[in-house]
Structure formats: C-alpha cells, structure tokens
Design a protein around this motif. Sequence first.
Motif, PDB file in Angstrom:
ATOM      1  N   ASP A 143       0.807  -1.213   0.000  1.00  9.86           N
ATOM      2  CA  ASP A 143       0.000   0.000   0.000  1.00  9.86           C
ATOM      3  C   ASP A 143       0.845   1.270   0.000  1.00  9.86           C
ATOM      4  N   GLU A 144       2.137   1.142   0.312  1.00  8.21           N
ATOM      5  CA  GLU A 144       3.016   2.305   0.301  1.00  8.21           C
ATOM      6  C   GLU A 144       3.733   2.495  -1.035  1.00  8.21           C
ATOM      7  N   ALA A 145       3.516   1.601  -1.988  1.00  6.70           N
ATOM      8  CA  ALA A 145       4.140   1.716  -3.302  1.00  6.70           C
ATOM      9  C   ALA A 145       3.561   2.898  -4.065  1.00  6.70           C
ATOM     10  N   LYS A 146       4.384   3.492  -4.937  1.00  2.00           N
ATOM     11  CA  LYS A 146       3.940   4.595  -5.777  1.00  2.00           C
ATOM     12  C   LYS A 146       4.453   4.378  -7.198  1.00  2.00           C
ATOM     13  N   PHE A 147       3.743   4.977  -8.143  1.00  7.08           N
ATOM     14  CA  PHE A 147       4.023   4.743  -9.555  1.00  7.08           C
ATOM     15  C   PHE A 147       4.017   6.067 -10.318  1.00  7.08           C
ATOM     16  N   ALA A 148       4.949   6.190 -11.273  1.00  8.22           N
ATOM     17  CA  ALA A 148       4.997   7.397 -12.107  1.00  8.22           C
ATOM     18  C   ALA A 148       5.747   7.106 -13.398  1.00  8.22           C
ATOM     19  N   THR A 149       5.378   7.826 -14.444  1.00 12.80           N
ATOM     20  CA  THR A 149       6.178   7.847 -15.674  1.00 12.80           C
ATOM     21  C   THR A 149       6.791   9.242 -15.729  1.00 12.80           C
ATOM     22  N   SER A 150       7.902   9.385 -15.055  1.00 16.27           N
ATOM     23  CA  SER A 150       8.423  10.705 -14.687  1.00 16.27           C
ATOM     24  C   SER A 150       9.465  11.277 -15.636  1.00 16.27           C
ATOM     25  N   GLY A 151       9.690  10.644 -16.769  1.00 15.33           N
ATOM     26  CA  GLY A 151      10.666  11.167 -17.707  1.00 15.33           C
ATOM     27  C   GLY A 151      10.378  12.588 -18.150  1.00 15.33           C
ATOM     28  N   ILE A 152       9.089  12.918 -18.244  1.00 11.75           N
ATOM     29  CA  ILE A 152       8.682  14.257 -18.682  1.00 11.75           C
ATOM     30  C   ILE A 152       9.299  15.341 -17.806  1.00 11.75           C
ATOM     31  N   LYS A 172      -7.114   8.359 -21.191  1.00 13.26           N
ATOM     32  CA  LYS A 172      -6.905   9.627 -20.513  1.00 13.26           C
ATOM     33  C   LYS A 172      -6.090   9.460 -19.232  1.00 13.26           C
ATOM     34  N   GLN A 173      -6.307   8.385 -18.501  1.00 20.40           N
ATOM     35  CA  GLN A 173      -5.524   8.152 -17.291  1.00 20.40           C
ATOM     36  C   GLN A 173      -4.058   7.903 -17.630  1.00 20.40           C
ATOM     37  N   ALA A 174      -3.814   7.124 -18.682  1.00 22.01           N
ATOM     38  CA  ALA A 174      -2.439   6.857 -19.104  1.00 22.01           C
ATOM     39  C   ALA A 174      -1.751   8.143 -19.554  1.00 22.01           C
ATOM     40  N   PHE A 175      -2.450   8.935 -20.355  1.00 22.36           N
ATOM     41  CA  PHE A 175      -1.831  10.151 -20.863  1.00 22.36           C
ATOM     42  C   PHE A 175      -1.559  11.144 -19.742  1.00 22.36           C
ATOM     43  N   GLU A 176      -2.433  11.196 -18.765  1.00 20.49           N
ATOM     44  CA  GLU A 176      -2.190  12.087 -17.630  1.00 20.49           C
ATOM     45  C   GLU A 176      -0.916  11.684 -16.888  1.00 20.49           C
ATOM     46  N   MET A 177      -0.715  10.391 -16.650  1.00 22.78           N
ATOM     47  CA  MET A 177       0.520   9.931 -16.016  1.00 22.78           C
ATOM     48  C   MET A 177       1.735  10.337 -16.834  1.00 22.78           C
ATOM     49  N   LEU A 178       1.642  10.128 -18.143  1.00 29.24           N
ATOM     50  CA  LEU A 178       2.780  10.351 -19.032  1.00 29.24           C
ATOM     51  C   LEU A 178       3.098  11.833 -19.210  1.00 29.24           C
TER      52      LEU A 178
END
Length: 276
Positions: A143-152, A172-178
């Motif tokens: 539950d403490e894990a986190k996820f990001a596509t942070s290259g941007i 839309k959820q994928a694009f928001e992360m990216l």
Amino acid sequence: MYNTHTPTGNPTPETNEPFVIRENHKEANGVVTLTLNRPKQFNALSSDMLTAMQTELDNIAQDSNIRVVVIAAAGKAFCAGHNLKEMRAHSDEAFHSALFKQCSQMMLTINQMPQVVIAKVQGIATAAGCQLVAACDLAVAADEAKFATSGINVGLFCSTPAVAVSRNLSRKQAFEMLITGEFIDARTALQQGLINRVAPADQLAASLHTLIDSITAKSSVALKTGKDMFYQQLEMDLADAYDYAGKVMSCNMMADDVREGIDAFIEKRDAVWTGR
C-alpha cells in the motif's frame, strides 16, 4: 523456502553482487522469483541489469516445469527506470537506440513467454520501472508503493513506457501519467488497472502467495493456452478475435487435462492434472 540461489549478470567491482538473484521455491509448484539486486541504484534498468534479466527470462521460458515467475526487487525501491547516469555518459544516438531496443525486447519476452509473470512491488516504480510493472501479466503492490512515468520532468517523454502503460490504463488516465509525471499511489493504481491487488507491506508476501496458489492450482495446459490467446486476441478486431478464440478453444478441448477437469467436475472430485 528456497532450494537454489543463482546469481545472474556480471557483478560490478563496487558491489561484487549479481544484478539478478534467481530463487527456485522448493515447496511451491513451479514458482521462480527473479529479484532485481541493485538497491543502492534503486534497481535501475542499466544495460547490465537488462542483460541479466533477459538471460533469466529466456532460460525460464524454455522450462516447462516453471509455471509462475515473480519479479521482485531488493531494497526500498522496486525500480526507478533506466540508469540516467549511464544514459548521460553516452551522447551517441546508436547507444540509446540499442538500450531502448534491449529494454523493449525484455518487456516483449515477459509478454510472450508461456509462464504467468507477476510483479511484486514493494516501493516506487518509475519510468521504465512502471513500464516493467505494466508489462507483467499481473501485479501485487504494497500500500506504500507509488508509480509514475516521470521522464517528462527531465524533458524526456516516456515513450517506451507509454506502450505498456497505455495497454493497462484508460487512454486519458495513461496520458495524464505520461504528460504530468506525477505519482499515483497504490490504491489509485489498483482503481486504474495498473495493478491487481494491494496489501499492507507486512502482508504483501501473503497476498502474493494467495494469488500464486490460485494460479498454480490450474492446469498448466490451460495457463499456457490462456496467456497466449489473451494477448493475441487483444490485437484483433472483434470478428477475428471470436474466430481465433473458437479455434483455440476447440483445440484446447482435445487436451487430456480438459477431459480430466470436466470428469472431475461431474464426479465432484479434485482434478489430477498431467499437463497434457
């Protein structure tokens, strides 16, 4: 709990530790864990790490006794993506092209191998690390894990992670992360489809084993047939997918395990699988 510990990859002089540790679970039914073993580097997917993972995955794919592969990680982070220091040390496009091709091949291998591959995510998974989670067939997270596509955030759009992430989340959820590079927590990742289960950190192993037990109780014929069919039909239009699925199911009906499974159901007993 384990009967073998096999290091993979050339250890670096600084650590003298393998990049990947393979653990064959003695009491589990054909379960292998591959642990990313560069905790101080947040288990970054360097060229050496990718080579080590590719070697293990290729070997496992050929072993019909293995049914489930768990991808885990040592330390606080699951995987922080590519090694940025390694990338900055090379200014030529050829190196980067080869690196991303190497990474894409590893992700494709996870998709194409007959075993079910589960990510066990205990910490952050960013950029290509998030891609690795998305590329796995299933994922269980603390539950403490986190996820990001942070290259941007460093001016680099996560193009290759986008391939896997956009096949898990809605558009839309994928694009928001990216496009934002913002982190999502484990509960949000569960809601959006990136992972399958969330558990408190001290219950992560138990949650994983519950999922594994459910899978390994099934016929290996059904598991292999199902994984291949599932990914193949996703790329087809509706009519072709139904046509393909009917052919696969008809062929699957000829397996000894199916006859045994149906007889066991009718006779109200446990099935005895032979893998044929």
